[in-house]
Design a protein around this motif. Structure first.
Motif: not given
Length: 116
Positions: A35-36, A41, A43, A97-100, A104-106
């Motif tokens: 959870q974010h 997240m 991963g 989505v956002e690459d973190r 990890w992908l948000l």
């Protein structure tokens, strides 16, 4: 965690399962959902890759003709392909989505997206 957040995390896990990725249990290796504040997240802790790299050798010149890949490089092409596959699965399911970073992908919770 409220009901909407729980439903969102369940939807994230469903997308993973539909794409063929089973979420791993806490403390184990595999695909993790955490959870974010803005969503979840996702991963990858690749046990399979770490086992594989013990068997993979890189050819080079000189007296010592092979060497084991180091843990930091552990097949970056596979990591990139996995990240692209995850991002595509979530985007096809309607998520943003956002690459973190490397692992990890948000996945953005729609309740936390600003309206344009």
């Amino acid at each position: 965690m409220n009901d909407q957040e729980a439903q969102f995390l369940d939807a994230v896990r469903t997308v993973l399962q539909d794409a063929g990725f089973a979420p791993a249990a806490a403390g184990t290796e595999g695909v993790h959902v955490i959870q974010h504040a803005r969503g979840a997240m996702v991963g990858w802790m690749p046990e399979e890759i770490h086992r594989l790299q013990a068997r993979v050798r890189v050819r080079r010149r000189g007296p010592r003709r092979t060497r084991t890949l180091n843990r930091q490089s552990d097949l970056p092409g596979l990591r990139q392909a996995f990240g692209l596959a995850l991002a595509a699965a979530f985007r096809n399911a309607g998520f943003t989505v956002e690459d973190r970073g490397d692992e990890w992908l948000l996945v953005i919770n729609p309740a936390h997206q600003p309206e344009l």
